[in-house]
Design an enzyme around this catalytic site. Structure first.
Site, PDB file in Angstrom:
ATOM      1  N   ARG A   1       2.534   2.752   9.478  1.00 34.53           N
ATOM      2  CA  ARG A   1       1.798   3.534  10.481  1.00 34.53           C
ATOM      3  C   ARG A   1       2.699   4.049  11.607  1.00 34.53           C
ATOM      4  O   ARG A   1       2.252   4.876  12.403  1.00 34.53           O
ATOM      5  CB  ARG A   1       0.651   2.705  11.070  1.00 34.53           C
ATOM      6  CG  ARG A   1      -0.471   2.456  10.060  1.00 34.53           C
ATOM      7  CD  ARG A   1      -1.668   1.772  10.705  1.00 34.53           C
ATOM      8  NE  ARG A   1      -2.831   1.775   9.823  1.00 34.53           N
ATOM      9  CZ  ARG A   1      -3.216   0.744   9.073  1.00 34.53           C
ATOM     10  NH1 ARG A   1      -2.537  -0.384   9.103  1.00 34.53           N
ATOM     11  NH2 ARG A   1      -4.288   0.829   8.312  1.00 34.53           N
TER      12      ARG A   1
ATOM     13  N   SER B   1       6.472  -0.514  10.179  1.00 34.43           N
ATOM     14  CA  SER B   1       5.110  -0.377   9.680  1.00 34.43           C
ATOM     15  C   SER B   1       4.944   1.030   9.126  1.00 34.43           C
ATOM     16  O   SER B   1       5.509   1.987   9.668  1.00 34.43           O
ATOM     17  CB  SER B   1       4.111  -0.588  10.821  1.00 34.43           C
ATOM     18  OG  SER B   1       2.832  -0.073  10.447  1.00 34.43           O
TER      19      SER B   1
ATOM     20  N   MET C   1       0.840  -1.196   0.000  1.00 36.64           N
ATOM     21  CA  MET C   1       0.000   0.000   0.000  1.00 36.64           C
ATOM     22  C   MET C   1       0.881   1.255   0.000  1.00 36.64           C
ATOM     23  O   MET C   1       0.424   2.352   0.357  1.00 36.64           O
ATOM     24  CB  MET C   1      -0.936   0.001   1.213  1.00 36.64           C
ATOM     25  CG  MET C   1      -1.876  -1.210   1.202  1.00 36.64           C
ATOM     26  SD  MET C   1      -3.410  -0.945   2.099  1.00 36.64           S
ATOM     27  CE  MET C   1      -2.795  -0.633   3.739  1.00 36.64           C
ATOM     28  N   GLY C   2       2.157   1.105  -0.375  1.00 26.43           N
ATOM     29  CA  GLY C   2       3.047   2.259  -0.443  1.00 26.43           C
ATOM     30  C   GLY C   2       3.535   2.683   0.926  1.00 26.43           C
ATOM     31  O   GLY C   2       3.494   1.895   1.871  1.00 26.43           O
TER      32      GLY C   2
ATOM     33  N   GLY D   1      10.832  -3.049   5.432  1.00 26.13           N
ATOM     34  CA  GLY D   1      10.097  -4.315   5.391  1.00 26.13           C
ATOM     35  C   GLY D   1       9.653  -4.628   3.965  1.00 26.13           C
ATOM     36  O   GLY D   1       9.888  -5.719   3.444  1.00 26.13           O
ATOM     37  N   HIS D   2       9.037  -3.627   3.319  1.00 26.48           N
ATOM     38  CA  HIS D   2       8.637  -3.805   1.918  1.00 26.48           C
ATOM     39  C   HIS D   2       9.859  -4.107   1.042  1.00 26.48           C
ATOM     40  O   HIS D   2       9.809  -4.943   0.134  1.00 26.48           O
ATOM     41  CB  HIS D   2       8.000  -2.526   1.370  1.00 26.48           C
ATOM     42  CG  HIS D   2       6.770  -2.068   2.095  1.00 26.48           C
ATOM     43  ND1 HIS D   2       6.720  -0.887   2.794  1.00 26.48           N
ATOM     44  CD2 HIS D   2       5.539  -2.620   2.218  1.00 26.48           C
ATOM     45  CE1 HIS D   2       5.504  -0.722   3.303  1.00 26.48           C
ATOM     46  NE2 HIS D   2       4.769  -1.764   2.979  1.00 26.48           N
TER      47      HIS D   2
END
Ligand code: AMP
Length: 294
Positions: free
Chosen positions: A190, A188, A30-31, A36-37
């Site tokens: 977030r 994250s 989700m960008g 992590g991505h």
């Protein structure tokens, strides 16, 4: 790196690569990319000749009072990070490309079944219906040989694994270990919402999982004792945190293990700091006399 928002163009590029014998890996995101991505992208690059990363903030997995509108978005930054990570195709569809006519026009959905009744699914009604449906779409759009998911979202990884099995999607799923900050906090998108005080206390999610790990390693098997100790640690070290759940569940079904932990288990928790909700987990596997943690 080639960027496209067109499903047709994506399919053409992927078909051409596969026709030439290349394996194709898909990394759905989700960008608001972080390490992590990028670890998912790195493994995908090791295992495939062509790597597609999708960036799509999927509206149907957010509840009406969740953070869809304020979910962090920075496509310029993501583009640079994706390029540096060696992504070959960046797929950035708009909502209409994924939900023709808008999300309200979608008629057929993937029913995530009983796996969605627990943990994140219990706290976020409809979340996994949206996740399963958009993952099915992305797999059908990108037609990859392999798709990469993070253990950070363990319930999602489990659900998507079951969906691929149960619906015979022709793709191999790979689940990659959680990438963490040096103090243990799971990366994250977030985390950027956290104040410095909340950020300091957020490490208690990982600390609670480490405590569970120590307890199990030293022979504790009572799930009530384990979750009580985890809750106590968070209550002590994260007074600003509000525990949503701390659960020990069967790793295959996610049904809570209320008695003793003897079978493979997922220990998962969600804690909110203000309106920022964080999750983390630990997988426990019993192999003969040995216990393995990941
Ligand atoms: P998201 O953009 O949050 O939807 O995440 C996209 C993918 O990256 C999902 O498969 C996540 O599980 C994975 N992911 C997110 N955070 C991490 C992390 N800290 N370590 C490994 N994978 C992650």
């Amino acid at each position: 790196m080639h960027e496209t928002s067109s499903v047709l163009e994506l399919r053409q590029l992927v078909r051409a690569a596969r026709a030439g014998g290349d394996a194709v890996g898909l990394v759905p995101t989700m960008g608001a990319l972080h390490a992590g991505h990028l670890r998912l992208a790195e493994v995908a690059g090791e295992e495939n000749e062509l790597v597609v990363m999708s960036i799509f903030v999927n509206p149907t997995q957010f509840g009406p009072h969740e953070d869809l509108a304020r979910y962090p978005r920075d496509l310029d930054r993501d583009r640079r990070l994706a390029q540096d990570a060696g992504i070959d195709i960046l797929f950035v569809p708009d909502v209409d490309a994924v939900y023709p006519g808008g999300a309200d026009e979608q008629v057929v959905w993937i029913d995530p079944g009983p796996l969605a009744a627990h943990m994140e699914g219990a706290s976020r009604p409809g979340h996994f219906r949206g996740v399963a449906t958009v993952v099915a779409k992305l797999l059908n759009m990108a037609l990859p040989d392999r798709a990469y998911f993070g253990q950070k979202d363990a319930q999602q990884a489990l659900l998507v694994t079951r969906m691929v099995q149960d619906l015979a999607f022709p793709v191999e799923l790979r689940v990659i270990p959680t990438v963490r900050e040096p103090d243990g906090l799971a990366l994250s998108s977030r985390n950027v919402y956290l104040t410095s005080e909340q950020r300091a206390q957020a490490v208690s999610l990982h600390a609670a999982l480490q405590l569970a790990r120590q307890m199990i390693a030293s022979g504790e098997r009572s799930s009530a004792h384990i979750t009580a100790a985890m809750r106590a640690l968070i209550g002590r070290d994260a007074p600003a945190g509000r525990i949503d759940y701390v659960e020990v569940a069967d790793l295959a079904t996610l049904v809570p293990l209320t008695g003793s932990v003897k079978a493979d288990a997922l220990i998962a928790l969600a804690v909110s700091f203000g309106s920022t909700r964080l999750i983390d987990n630990l997988i426990v596997r019993f192999q003969g006399d040995e216990v393995q943690f990941s």
